[in-house]
Scaffold this active site. Sequence first.
Site, PDB file in Angstrom:
ATOM      1  CG  HIS A  36       6.629  55.618  -3.646  1.00 27.73           C
ATOM      2  ND1 HIS A  36       7.266  54.317  -3.508  1.00 27.73           N
ATOM      3  CD2 HIS A  36       5.698  55.393  -4.462  1.00 27.73           C
ATOM      4  CE1 HIS A  36       6.635  53.352  -4.222  1.00 27.73           C
ATOM      5  NE2 HIS A  36       5.600  54.027  -4.935  1.00 27.73           N
ATOM      6  CE  LYS A 101       3.789  44.724   6.403  1.00 28.74           C
ATOM      7  NZ  LYS A 101       3.403  45.228   7.307  1.00 28.74           N
TER       8      LYS A 101
HETATM    9  S1  SF4 Z   1       6.387  40.776  10.258  1.00 31.55           S
HETATM   10 FE1  SF4 Z   1       6.428  42.364  11.678  1.00 31.55          FE
HETATM   11  S2  SF4 Z   1       8.421  43.328  11.387  1.00 31.55           S
HETATM   12 FE2  SF4 Z   1       7.965  42.198   9.536  1.00 31.55          FE
HETATM   13  S3  SF4 Z   1       7.048  43.593   8.210  1.00 31.55           S
HETATM   14 FE3  SF4 Z   1       5.366  42.580   9.360  1.00 31.55          FE
HETATM   15  S4  SF4 Z   1       5.072  43.781  10.954  1.00 31.55           S
HETATM   16 FE4  SF4 Z   1       7.037  44.597  10.213  1.00 31.55          FE
END
Ligand code: SF4
Lengths: 181, 279
Positions: A36, A101
């Site tokens: 980015h 996310k």
């Molecule tokens: S599950 Fe844990 S290690 Fe995997 S992306 Fe999410 S915060 Fe990071």
Amino acid sequence: MINISSPFTLDDAKKLHAGDNVSISGDIYTGRDAAHKKMTELLSEGKKLPFDVKDQIIYYVGPCPCPPDKIIGSCGPTTSCRMDAYSPILLKEGLRGMIGKGYRSEEVINAMKEYGGVYFCATGGLGALISRSVVKKELVAFPELGTEAIFKLTVKDFPAVVAIDSWGNNLYNIGITKYRR
Amino acid sequence: MKTVKAELIKETVKKMCIEANCNLPEDIYRCIRHGLSIEESSEGKKILSDLIENANYAKEQNMPICQDTGMAVFFVSVGQEVYIDGNLTEAINGGVRDGYEEGYLRKSVVIDPLRRVNTKDNTPAVIHYDIVPGDKIEITFAPKGFGSENMGGLKMLKPSDGEKGVMDFVVKTVEEAGPNPCPPIVVGVGIGGTMEKAALLAKKALTREADSKSEDEYYAAMEEELLHRINSLGIGPQGLGGRVTALGVNIETFPSHIAGLAVCVNIGCHVTRHLTKTL
Ligand code: SF4
């Protein structure tokens, strides 16, 4: 479940609402922090991007190295807010979808409303399962960035949820308010 | 004096890197299954069952549960009666280098925090040593992803802030983290000591089983109350709303100074990996 394919147009975007479960098929592009930064630097120098972002979807991911018997290693989403500084610039260029996310900033949401963008969330930490949705991987740009390089992924039935729609409706706020005691 | 060869330590660490990243610990499995039985949101339920399927698939394929195979964090207790033949720190870093390469694990470490160039082998590891009585070496490996690591916090409270101040700070930290650390999370809390001691305790708390209780009844009750408050926030699996925001809260403490009350929160995600081996 709503099926989405690439290219992902403004018309397609307008059909989606926060909370919709979607299944994405077609080509999407990987890109996270370093890619980015490089892309927005190219734009500020008046140069062309390594791929035309118009009506495309960028997936915030840095996959694991690929074992010889697989198409891709584990490849779940990374936290989107680190891309907040760059996303409005790409949305202005016509980027239609983002998969990641977590929360987005006010600036990103405003740009999504202005240019008609959709923010999808995939399940963080679901990297092994998500790798099964990838049928092809092709390097597009910045190989020197390793896991952060831009790849074109051809995906089939990639599972995601509309977290923020093109009107700015935000599933995080709606969901959390509903279950708060 | 017992002699342990550095080469054996390197080999052990290599295997631990791969095993820990591809096999979800049994306590986390248990907690997710329990979460599935109490989650009220249907989206949340679906996410929790996906997580179990993902962990099963990762185990079966011997591939990482999550692509963020973390910064390699170690807690190493070295018995006073052990003679290490070779360089211990180099052996651990060598094991990380080999394990991350052979296991197709992601290399996520940059050599400098500001001049960010990838070291390409996931070293150096973050190693916390402890010298203990006895003739054993105990190695705990807890790779840490930064989606969750970035959401922790530390505060130097005033002693008068007391129990309420501590709990409010923990809940506020989790609330502000929202969906970012991949809930359902494990909450590691360190209370007391100095600033750096509290931070270390919070990280160490994440190596305890997520459904374990503090041995001190007073803190066991606080863990329970914190879990209840956190799971009333509504954040839920992946922050899309629901009951199961945290799988567990672990508190670790240390004596403090008459003028201080340090508290640190280290958030672990639903892929809170921890593996211990003894040599
Ligand atoms: S599950 Fe844990 S290690 Fe995997 S992306 Fe999410 S915060 Fe990071």
